[in-house]
Design a protein around this motif. Structure first.
Motif, PDB file in Angstrom:
ATOM      1  N   TYR A 241      -2.762   3.692 -65.223  1.00 23.19           N
ATOM      2  CA  TYR A 241      -3.400   2.707 -65.388  1.00 23.19           C
ATOM      3  C   TYR A 241      -4.918   2.795 -65.110  1.00 23.19           C
ATOM      4  O   TYR A 241      -5.313   3.337 -64.106  1.00 23.19           O
ATOM      5  CB  TYR A 241      -2.990   1.264 -64.602  1.00 23.19           C
ATOM      6  CG  TYR A 241      -1.486   0.800 -65.210  1.00 23.19           C
ATOM      7  CD1 TYR A 241      -0.677   1.569 -65.199  1.00 23.19           C
ATOM      8  CD2 TYR A 241      -1.542  -0.668 -65.675  1.00 23.19           C
ATOM      9  CE1 TYR A 241       0.808   0.904 -65.646  1.00 23.19           C
ATOM     10  CE2 TYR A 241      -0.130  -0.956 -66.070  1.00 23.19           C
ATOM     11  CZ  TYR A 241       0.859  -0.386 -66.065  1.00 23.19           C
ATOM     12  OH  TYR A 241       1.956  -0.771 -66.539  1.00 23.19           O
ATOM     13  N   TYR A 242      -5.592   2.292 -66.133  1.00 24.38           N
ATOM     14  CA  TYR A 242      -7.115   2.436 -66.054  1.00 24.38           C
ATOM     15  C   TYR A 242      -7.510   1.378 -64.997  1.00 24.38           C
ATOM     16  O   TYR A 242      -7.003   0.031 -65.203  1.00 24.38           O
ATOM     17  CB  TYR A 242      -7.807   2.244 -67.499  1.00 24.38           C
ATOM     18  CG  TYR A 242      -7.871   3.301 -68.187  1.00 24.38           C
ATOM     19  CD1 TYR A 242      -8.861   4.462 -68.150  1.00 24.38           C
ATOM     20  CD2 TYR A 242      -7.135   3.286 -69.718  1.00 24.38           C
ATOM     21  CE1 TYR A 242      -8.980   5.429 -68.970  1.00 24.38           C
ATOM     22  CE2 TYR A 242      -7.254   4.096 -70.749  1.00 24.38           C
ATOM     23  CZ  TYR A 242      -8.154   5.393 -70.245  1.00 24.38           C
ATOM     24  OH  TYR A 242      -8.247   6.308 -71.051  1.00 24.38           O
TER      25      TYR A 242
ATOM     26  N   PRO B 187      -0.820   1.157 -76.527  1.00 25.74           N
ATOM     27  CA  PRO B 187      -0.802   0.394 -75.395  1.00 25.74           C
ATOM     28  C   PRO B 187      -2.018   0.659 -74.239  1.00 25.74           C
ATOM     29  O   PRO B 187      -1.976   1.592 -73.885  1.00 25.74           O
ATOM     30  CB  PRO B 187       0.610   0.509 -74.676  1.00 25.74           C
ATOM     31  CG  PRO B 187       1.408   1.195 -75.736  1.00 25.74           C
ATOM     32  CD  PRO B 187       0.347   1.812 -76.392  1.00 25.74           C
ATOM     33  N   PHE B 188      -2.917  -0.420 -74.045  1.00 25.71           N
ATOM     34  CA  PHE B 188      -3.911  -0.330 -72.856  1.00 25.71           C
ATOM     35  C   PHE B 188      -3.170  -0.829 -71.745  1.00 25.71           C
ATOM     36  O   PHE B 188      -2.768  -2.005 -71.637  1.00 25.71           O
ATOM     37  CB  PHE B 188      -5.011  -1.111 -73.546  1.00 25.71           C
ATOM     38  CG  PHE B 188      -6.035  -1.250 -72.665  1.00 25.71           C
ATOM     39  CD1 PHE B 188      -6.595  -0.253 -72.188  1.00 25.71           C
ATOM     40  CD2 PHE B 188      -6.470  -2.457 -72.239  1.00 25.71           C
ATOM     41  CE1 PHE B 188      -7.878  -0.255 -71.101  1.00 25.71           C
ATOM     42  CE2 PHE B 188      -7.593  -2.651 -71.299  1.00 25.71           C
ATOM     43  CZ  PHE B 188      -8.156  -1.592 -70.775  1.00 25.71           C
ATOM     44  N   LYS B 189      -3.136   0.064 -70.741  1.00 27.71           N
ATOM     45  CA  LYS B 189      -2.857  -0.262 -69.559  1.00 27.71           C
ATOM     46  C   LYS B 189      -3.928  -0.303 -68.400  1.00 27.71           C
ATOM     47  O   LYS B 189      -4.551   0.545 -68.374  1.00 27.71           O
ATOM     48  CB  LYS B 189      -1.712   0.576 -69.139  1.00 27.71           C
ATOM     49  CG  LYS B 189      -0.608   0.749 -69.740  1.00 27.71           C
ATOM     50  CD  LYS B 189       0.375   2.108 -69.155  1.00 27.71           C
ATOM     51  CE  LYS B 189       1.570   1.762 -69.904  1.00 27.71           C
ATOM     52  NZ  LYS B 189       2.931   2.646 -69.472  1.00 27.71           N
TER      53      LYS B 189
ATOM     54  N   TYR C 139      -5.677  -1.933 -64.416  1.00 22.46           N
ATOM     55  CA  TYR C 139      -5.457  -2.861 -63.506  1.00 22.46           C
ATOM     56  C   TYR C 139      -6.814  -3.018 -63.039  1.00 22.46           C
ATOM     57  O   TYR C 139      -7.735  -2.726 -63.495  1.00 22.46           O
ATOM     58  CB  TYR C 139      -4.812  -2.136 -62.329  1.00 22.46           C
ATOM     59  CG  TYR C 139      -5.646  -0.981 -61.435  1.00 22.46           C
ATOM     60  CD1 TYR C 139      -5.260   0.350 -61.793  1.00 22.46           C
ATOM     61  CD2 TYR C 139      -6.448  -1.357 -60.664  1.00 22.46           C
ATOM     62  CE1 TYR C 139      -6.415   1.459 -61.303  1.00 22.46           C
ATOM     63  CE2 TYR C 139      -7.277  -0.322 -59.935  1.00 22.46           C
ATOM     64  CZ  TYR C 139      -7.002   0.986 -60.226  1.00 22.46           C
ATOM     65  OH  TYR C 139      -7.852   2.102 -59.651  1.00 22.46           O
TER      66      TYR C 139
END
Lengths: 457, 457
Positions: A41-42, A101-103, A105
């Motif tokens: 996650y970014y 998909p853009f993940k 946090y």
């Protein structure tokens, strides 16, 4: 307080931790960053202040009343009250530059001017993860979210928790089977209270919606279906024989999510289907999550979320479905602290306090730099105080080791090092002392921030 | 934008990074936390909102004009504009519960409603370290602060910087020698501009204070003393023969700090005495620091601070001397990014993208969990897309490795893994693939967030 001084106070409803607890809080954040990072996650960091028009696009009711809103120059500004609206803004704004998909946090402070009471905060951290799709997003993603939460909590030392799952489509499908689709919202809000209120009160609430007693019983029987995940799915499959498409699709999703959570190696004891979880908000459209301490259901959910069809409908026509979850970190920390679940051995800012016993500071500094080079956290005590004050400082800081560097030690090129817990003190060459400290620390570093023994007691 | 949608914008003067740069920003924060931790500093996290009375106890002038201040209910609230005033409040408030010397770091957002312009931010991170003494604090502590800053910058990959040191007492002592002690403030402010303004202009400013040309020349000659640290101290020792106690004490402190910075193994090329550093604020009373990029003096100081006698005089009668420094992190990041000094190889959120080529997701999930267990950051691509879209996702994320899990791989219990940079692809048992990835990552992890080659170009 003498005249002319201002009392140094902190606003009520704002958590401000002392140094030791702050170390523990930071370890929790670090664990979360580590786990979220392992899942690729970014991190995201949006401003705390946003234009009111943007932030309150969708808000209303309680939210509008609670927000911190003010004018600065020409700008009408609101402090963010969650991390979801800023995410929606960010994704809509940067749609063309993101890969889906853009993940992402985000661990950050949010602000709600709630009535001040014990355990409720006006400034608090949320720790959010979300996966956003472009137009579509495979339901398997709904299984990754609880897997991450499972890893976070177990890494922190928590074992006795349950991630509870449901599916809003399944619920809607069931209300349809009872011809109550027009009362869906009210029913969801009523059964959300099932854990906190007696059955009769819920029935009363449902009857007020104009639902007859027979159907009320059916709703509560449905919400109360118990068993292993496999058993619950079997019962739902029975019901599906008479069910419509919505119910069947909800069941298909729920069964798939359960199957894939298992593929992520989450033990069955840590997740279960709970058909009483509704998450009252209209926002959620599929999977929903809540997480509870098994021994403390009264605390309610410490981590909630779900699947939504449309992240950013107020900003863009792009369909951006997503799934996510949020941990109320400040509240969680408050609870862990109140229950004395936190590990008391994680309160020292350093592993070693180097105490020079002579004026030869450069020698002591050199030793402390050597320790830091080995990854050992180290303070050096520079003050010209009596021995008692020096060792008292080590005691108060709760450091595991003190290194004494006196004339003898300098002459022999050794250090005297004291294990502050056992009281044992030996002289040895620096290399040996470093090795002994590292060995001890590697054992300590396995200690989790939550004391598992205490939570299992 | 269609009717009814709100434009998703971010307030002007607020930095909001895209995911790749945010990863780099977070790596900088992590490095700072690591280094501050190695020196045994406690983290501190004070609220962003404080009572205006508390926060503005000492403020005035520009600060008062710039702050974000508003009312919420009965409370008159101000957003913190630095991390020093909250530290003063915290220490005064919790004096009895703290152990001194109290060493803390804080990395957090602060708010100043400055005129919006390129490279200036209204919300920005400061990264502060301070050591607070109770009544007294040994001057050796003034050497630890630049040692920590040296370690932070070098660990980030920066080499070509200089921590510049001076001592306010030495300066005051010199103005005394010229019988100009009553003009100290004005002189300090004038010589602070020495790097930015021609000598004649500074002389003009000094003359406006009523200082005769001969003394102006002496002030500028003094501020301009050049040489190695040893040579400068020798020249100061010559001057001290005619100097008063203040000058001698300032010199003693400066010489001691220089001696101890050396003991911390800071290379001489990274710190130097600069007698033109004055730090205009009245707040500082001894050592003062500024830090500059050698090739870009026009940027000014990226990290400044010094010694103060009284941290919290507005809140308490306790004498709390301290020494500290602050990095303007958001501005530093902006500069590093503008100069293209950041390492472009640190932009991937994951080390591996696992790409399932069949419907057997549990197998692929199991492999991704194995990788995470080995500390390898890993995403799994769940979407049902064509191969081109899957590999395109890996490309856009800039992941170093892609793992393909197809029927052949599942049958043979292998993975096909592709080095995305070289394009090389091989099939191997999972253990071998894990070993190959770990080896490659350990080489990559040595890459600093700042590309040292670029800064040295």
């Amino acid at each position: 307080m003498k005249k002319g001084k201002i009392e140094p106070r902190t606003l009520s409803g704002f958590m401000e931790l002392m140094p030791g607890p702050q170390l523990q809080f930071d370890r929790i954040c670090e664990t979360m960053r580590d786990i979220y990072g392992l899942y690729g996650y970014y991190p995201l960091d949006t401003p705390i202040l946003e234009s009111s028009e943007v932030l309150l696009a969708k808000a209303g009711g309680e939210t509008e009343k609670q927000v911190y809103r003010f004018n600065k120059g020409d700008a009408d500004i609101t402090m963010r009250f969650d991390l979801t609206v800023p995410l929606a803004k960010f994704v809509a704004k940067n749609y063309g530059g993101l890969t889906f998909p853009f993940k992402r946090y985000q661990i950050g402070k949010v602000y709600r001017g709630e009535k001040s009471q014990k355990g409720r905060f006006r400034e608090f951290y949320q720790s959010d993860i979300d996966i956003i799709g472009d137009g579509e997003l495979n339901v398997i993603n709904d299984a990754e979210i609880p897997a991450i939460i499972y890893n976070v909590f177990t890494r922190l030392g928590l074992e006795d928790f349950t991630i509870r799952l449901n599916n809003r489509r399944l619920l809607s499908g069931f209300w349809c089977m009872l011809n109550l689709e027009d009362k869906a919202g009210g029913i969801m809000r009523a059964i959300d209270k099932l854990e906190k209120m007696p059955r009769e009160k819920i029935i009363g609430e449902l009857e007020e919606l104009g639902i007859d007693t027979g159907k009320c019983e059916k709703i509560l029987d449905f919400a109360g279906i118990k068993g292993t995940n496999g058993e619950i799915i079997s019962q739902l499959e029975e019901l599906a024989k008479d069910g419509g498409e919505t119910f069947k699709e909800g069941l298909r999703q729920l069964a798939l999510v359960v199957k894939y959570i298992d593929a992520f190696h989450v033990p069955e004891k840590n997740y279960k289907i709970d058909l009483s979880i509704a998450r009252g908000l209209d926002y959620y459209t599929g999977t929903v999550y809540e997480t509870t301490f098994n021994k403390h259901p009264e605390i309610g959910s410490i981590c909630s979320g779900g699947r939504y069809d449309n992240l950013a409908e107020f900003y863009t026509n792009k369909k951006l479905p997503g799934v996510g979850i949020s941990i109320g970190l400040t509240r969680l920390f408050y609870i862990l602290n109140e229950m004395e679940y936190l590990n008391g051995s994680a309160l020292a800012p350093a592993d070693v306090l180097v105490i020079p016993m002579t004026g030869d500071m450069p020698h002591a500094i050199s030793i402390s730099e050597r320790l830091r080079g080995e990854g050992i956290k180290c303070q050096i005590y520079f003050e010209e105080k009596k021995f008692k004050a020096k060792i008292g400082y080590a005691d108060k800081l709760d450091v595991p080791f003190a290194f004494f560097i006196g004339e003898d030690e300098i002459a022999k090129n050794e250090v005297s090092f004291k294990d502050m817990q056992s009281g044992e003190q030996v002289s040895a060459p620096l290399d040996d002392a470093v090795a002994a400290v590292k060995k001890s620390l590697s054992q300590r570093s396995e200690a989790t921030v939550i004391d598992t023994e205490k939570t299992n007691r």
